[in-house]
Structures are given as C-alpha cells and as structure tokens.
Design a protein around this motif. Structure first.
Motif, short mmCIF file in Angstrom:
data_model
loop_
_atom_site.label_atom_id
_atom_site.label_comp_id
_atom_site.label_asym_id
_atom_site.label_seq_id
_atom_site.Cartn_x
_atom_site.Cartn_y
_atom_site.Cartn_z
N LEU A 28 0.76 -1.22 -0.16
CA LEU A 28 0.00 0.00 0.07
C LEU A 28 0.91 1.32 -0.24
CD1 LEU A 28 -2.75 -1.07 2.57
CD2 LEU A 28 -2.88 -0.94 -0.01
N ILE A 29 2.10 1.30 0.58
CA ILE A 29 2.85 2.44 0.71
C ILE A 29 4.18 2.54 -0.19
CG2 ILE A 29 2.11 2.42 3.06
CD1 ILE A 29 5.16 1.78 4.00
N ARG A 30 4.47 1.55 -0.79
CA ARG A 30 5.71 1.32 -1.42
C ARG A 30 5.87 2.31 -2.63
NH1 ARG A 30 6.73 -4.51 -2.92
NH2 ARG A 30 8.94 -3.58 -3.26
N ASP A 31 4.84 2.92 -3.02
CA ASP A 31 4.86 3.77 -4.21
C ASP A 31 5.33 5.39 -3.47
OD1 ASP A 31 4.64 1.90 -6.04
OD2 ASP A 31 2.62 2.22 -6.48
N HIS A 32 5.10 5.41 -2.51
CA HIS A 32 5.00 6.76 -1.67
C HIS A 32 6.27 6.84 -0.82
CE1 HIS A 32 1.43 7.58 -3.78
NE2 HIS A 32 1.19 6.75 -3.66
N TYR A 33 6.36 6.00 -0.30
CA TYR A 33 7.57 5.92 1.14
C TYR A 33 8.46 4.61 1.09
CZ TYR A 33 3.74 8.94 2.87
OH TYR A 33 2.96 9.96 2.95
N ASP A 34 9.67 5.09 1.57
CA ASP A 34 10.64 3.89 1.92
C ASP A 34 10.05 3.14 3.09
OD1 ASP A 34 12.04 4.76 -0.25
OD2 ASP A 34 13.42 6.02 0.86
N PHE A 35 10.61 1.88 3.16
CA PHE A 35 9.96 1.21 4.40
C PHE A 35 10.93 0.43 4.90
CE2 PHE A 35 9.09 -0.95 0.48
CZ PHE A 35 9.71 -2.40 0.66
N ARG A 36 10.80 -0.17 6.18
CA ARG A 36 11.52 -1.17 6.91
C ARG A 36 10.66 -1.91 7.58
NH1 ARG A 36 17.34 -0.50 9.88
NH2 ARG A 36 17.25 -2.52 10.98
N GLU A 37 10.88 -3.23 7.67
CA GLU A 37 9.94 -4.11 8.38
C GLU A 37 10.66 -5.03 9.48
OE1 GLU A 37 8.47 -7.29 6.07
OE2 GLU A 37 9.81 -6.92 4.37
N GLU A 38 9.83 -5.25 10.60
CA GLU A 38 10.42 -6.04 11.66
C GLU A 38 9.19 -6.99 12.29
OE1 GLU A 38 13.69 -6.37 12.89
OE2 GLU A 38 14.18 -4.38 11.52
N VAL A 39 9.63 -7.94 12.93
CA VAL A 39 8.52 -9.01 13.31
C VAL A 39 8.27 -8.80 14.73
CG1 VAL A 39 9.51 -10.51 11.81
CG2 VAL A 39 10.24 -10.64 13.96
N ASP A 40 8.98 -7.91 15.49
CA ASP A 40 8.23 -7.77 16.99
C ASP A 40 8.90 -6.35 17.52
OD1 ASP A 40 11.19 -7.99 18.20
OD2 ASP A 40 11.02 -10.05 17.71
N GLY A 41 8.42 -6.17 18.66
CA GLY A 41 8.64 -4.71 19.26
C GLY A 41 10.16 -4.55 19.51
N GLU A 42 10.82 -5.43 19.86
CA GLU A 42 12.30 -5.30 20.27
C GLU A 42 13.25 -5.17 18.70
OE1 GLU A 42 15.43 -4.71 22.43
OE2 GLU A 42 13.54 -5.50 23.13
N GLY A 43 12.74 -5.92 17.80
CA GLY A 43 13.61 -5.50 16.71
C GLY A 43 13.25 -4.04 15.91
N GLY A 44 11.78 -3.72 16.38
CA GLY A 44 11.44 -2.21 15.97
C GLY A 44 12.09 -1.44 16.69
N TRP A 45 12.21 -1.59 18.00
CA TRP A 45 13.18 -0.42 18.86
C TRP A 45 14.51 -0.62 18.44
CZ3 TRP A 45 12.88 3.18 22.13
CH2 TRP A 45 13.88 3.52 22.98
N GLN A 46 15.34 -1.55 18.17
CA GLN A 46 16.69 -1.50 17.60
C GLN A 46 16.56 -0.72 16.35
OE1 GLN A 46 19.13 -2.33 19.44
NE2 GLN A 46 17.99 -3.06 21.24
N ALA A 47 15.59 -0.89 15.39
CA ALA A 47 15.70 -0.25 14.25
C ALA A 47 15.56 1.24 14.19
CB ALA A 47 14.63 -0.74 13.13
N LEU A 48 14.60 1.55 15.28
CA LEU A 48 14.37 2.79 15.47
C LEU A 48 15.72 3.75 16.03
CD1 LEU A 48 10.85 2.57 16.70
CD2 LEU A 48 11.46 4.34 14.91
N VAL A 49 16.45 3.01 16.95
CA VAL A 49 17.73 3.58 17.50
C VAL A 49 18.80 3.96 16.81
CG1 VAL A 49 19.51 3.15 19.29
CG2 VAL A 49 17.03 2.71 19.90
N GLY A 94 4.54 -2.65 24.43
CA GLY A 94 5.77 -2.25 25.03
C GLY A 94 6.57 -1.28 24.06
N LEU A 95 6.59 -1.47 23.01
CA LEU A 95 7.38 -0.82 21.98
C LEU A 95 6.65 0.80 22.17
CD1 LEU A 95 9.20 -0.16 19.72
CD2 LEU A 95 7.51 -0.65 18.28
N LEU A 96 5.36 1.19 22.07
CA LEU A 96 4.92 2.31 22.35
C LEU A 96 5.23 2.94 23.70
CD1 LEU A 96 3.10 4.45 21.07
CD2 LEU A 96 0.87 3.21 22.03
N ALA A 97 5.21 2.05 25.03
CA ALA A 97 5.53 2.51 26.08
C ALA A 97 7.00 2.87 26.13
CB ALA A 97 5.32 1.58 27.29
N ARG A 98 7.89 2.17 25.50
CA ARG A 98 9.36 2.44 25.59
C ARG A 98 9.76 3.76 24.79
NH1 ARG A 98 13.55 -2.31 24.21
NH2 ARG A 98 12.58 -3.16 25.89
#
Length: 374
Positions: free
Chosen positions: A26-47, A70-74
């Motif tokens: 849905l977004i690939r024609d307008h935005y770059d993207f990165r994907e993660e399977v869980d909140g911990e992976g998402g947190w590390q990517a954001l850092v 947990g990701l949102l709270a962190r």
C-alpha cells in the motif's frame, strides 16, 4: 547535479509476514519502508536508523519479547526526543481495553488491518504533517504563527491546537468538534473577480467568523481559502447547528462590488468525537475536510455533518445531548434534537423544566410535535 530528495521511511512492525507485505504494497510507491517482526526488533531499528519518521505497529503481539504496547511505552518514555515524539499508527483490534491502553500510552492514531490505500496514505500524510508542525513550533514557536492576509493562525497552529484539544478530550472523555468551511465555486469566483477581491472577501469571512466563535474555540487556516474551527467541549448537535448559523449568516450578508451584490455562499464540513469514533486530530481534520468537499460537490450552501451519516454507529437521540446543547449556549439546536425523542418524552421535559429551570422551549416543542403528527 541536484541530489534526489529522500522519501520518508516508515517502519512496519508485525509478527505476520502477510500483514507486513500488505502494508508494504500500500505504501511502497510513496514511502521507503523497513519491516520488523516484533517490538524489540522495531526498537533497535528506530535507535540506529534516524531516517524512520513513522511507525505502523500491531497493537499487541504474541511474541515473547517486546509487543506493540511495550514498544509504544518505551518510545514515549525515551530520553531521545526523536523517539519520544515519533508518530505511531497502531493497527487496532477488537479488544477495546487494549485500544484504550494504547491511546493512553500515546498512540498517534488507529487504523484497521483492512484499510485501503487511499485512506492509509491520507492518514500517514496527516500524521506526518502534524508531527512536522509540532517539531517546527517547538524549535521556533513564533515563526509563521499568523497568516499574512488575515492575521489568523496558520494551518500548523490549527493542527497543534486540534491535537491539544483531542488530547484533553481523550483524558476527560469530553467531545471535540471541528468545522472546516470555505467558499463555494471558489475558482470561478477568483476567475471572475480577480485575486485581490477574493483576498478581501477572505478577510471579511475571517472577520465575521472571529466575532462568532467562543473564546475557547480556535479559528485558523486549513488550506487555500478554507478556514477551520476547533471547538473543544462542543457536542455534535451544537456544532452542526453552529455551522448552519454561520452558513446562513454569510448567505444573507450584503456584500457588493461596484454597487452589485455578489451571490456568495459557503459550505461547512463537520467532524466530532466521540460520534465519529476517531482518536487523532489529524483524522478528525481530514474527515471534516472531506465533508466540506462533499458539501461543495453536492451544490454548495450546505453543511455535511456527523448526523448526515446513515451508519449504524450514529448515536441515538438522548436527553443528555439536549442538556449539553443548552450548557454550550446553543438553545436553538435543542428543538430539532428533542423532536427525535418523540411525544412521549414531553411530560418528563415539563417536569425537568419545573425542577431545574433549564429554559427548554416547551411551547414551541409541543407545536412542532403536533405539526409532525399531522
């Protein structure tokens, strides 16, 4: 050679590969993207990746590491302002308690897994615009505070004011209404009379509105010649009645050019929470703007509001709304609302008036009820 501008990057966090793939499509024609399977992976990517500007995350995940909550709270408790302020779109589930918990933690908005491309892109654009406006105002609170033509707050200010009103409303379970209004057939008006006249009309329109909104309301620009009113604490019937009064006032205004009266009209789009069940200022503003466009495409000189929806989610009439209208100073909107309650409620209203002296227009209500029955 000019370097191509980098597109905003979005992080998608969900344990389901199917869900991640769906959102990427849905977004690939307008935005770059990165994907993660869980909140911990998402947190590390954001850092480690400061190019990420928005997160789309599952509300709750069954992974044994960090889930969506947990990701949102962190993020919201991070010492890094970049992470603390990053917008997060949560993929809502059927668990209302979980949705409420994520809202309290600071979710920017909620989307459903079956969302279409156009709606998702509109939500992302609105949330990113709001985040940019908030960041710019934090860095330079005085820059671009007022529109040069009218002196009213700019769209950036309106978006921030709407976000503040929504935040307060969610904490205190109170309503927020947003009106977006604009001239009908604006392009034809500008082509016929010129840019200078249109600017003057815009100033008059803004001046008229400024005298009619409450002190606690926020009036400012939305886009082009469209103006927005953020009205905290106003229930949906009162806001719709207010929109109609503004429309009618402008329709009868005697505005002339070279001695010739102009045939002018405005339309208004109205959105309200909790009626529209939206949880973010950006989605409420977008909905009001869509309703303005609907009103103008239907011929103009009209209001399209929450009560125009035939959705089963539209609330049934109740006395509490009538009392809210009176408290908000919109007694004229009480009659059409109470008429929906039927003739059987009249004895109770008469008792209510005797005991509480609310100022209910019972004589006119009886007359209109009789007229409806005949």
């Amino acid at each position: 050679m000019e370097t191509p501008k980098q597109r905003p990057r979005i992080l998608i966090v969900d344990e389901s590969r199917l869900v991640r793939t769906q959102f990427i499509q849905l977004i690939r024609d307008h935005y770059d993207f990165r994907e993660e399977v869980d909140g911990e992976g998402g947190w590390q990517a954001l850092v480690i990746d400061p190019s990420i500007q928005l997160v789309i995350s599952a509300l709750s995940m069954s992974m044994p590491v960090l889930d969506g909550d947990g990701l949102l709270a962190r993020l919201r408790s991070s010492r890094l302002a970049r992470l603390r302020q990053i917008p997060v779109l949560m993929i809502a589930g059927d668990d209302e308690a979980a949705n409420a918990r994520a809202r309290a933690l600071g979710a920017s908005d909620f989307i459903v897994g079956s969302i279409g491309a156009s709606e998702l892109l509109a939500r992302i654009d609105s949330v990113l615009r709001l985040a940019q406006a908030q960041n710019e105002l934090r860095e330079n609170p005085e820059r671009d505070a007022q529109h040069p033509d009218t002196g009213l707050p700019t769209r950036q200010r309106v978006e921030v004011q709407a976000a503040q009103a929504m935040s307060y409303a969610l904490r205190h379970e109170s309503p927020v209404s947003i009106l977006i209004m604009g001239f009908d057939r604006f392009d034809a008006l500008r082509n016929e009379h010129g840019e200078d006249l249109v600017k003057e009309l815009h100033k008059r329109f803004a001046s008229m509105l400024a005298t009619k909104v409450r002190k606690e309301d926020s009036l400012g620009h939305y886009s082009g010649s469209d103006l927005a009113v953020v009205s905290p604490g106003t229930p949906y019937p009162a806001c719709e009645a207010f929109a109609n009064r503004l429309r009618e006032a402008f329709a009868v205004a005697n505005i002339a050019v070279h001695g010739k009266r102009l045939n002018l009209s405005v339309s208004v789009g109205v959105a309200n929470t909790p009626v529209d069940r939206l949880n973010s200022a950006s989605s409420l503003l977008t909905l009001a703007a869509q309703r303005l466009k609907t009103a103008q495409e239907a011929g103009g000189n009209r209001v399209v509001a929450c009560s125009d929806r035939s959705s089963s989610r539209q609330p049934a009439p109740r006395l509490g709304h009538a009392i809210d209208l009176i408290k908000a100073g919109h007694e004229s909107a009480v009659i059409p609302h109470l008429l929906q309650l039927g003739n059987e409620v009249l004895p109770f209203l008469e008792l209510l008036e005797r005991e509480l002296k609310l100022g209910l227009p019972l004589a006119e209500l009886r007359k209109r009820t009789r007229d409806r029955e005949h």
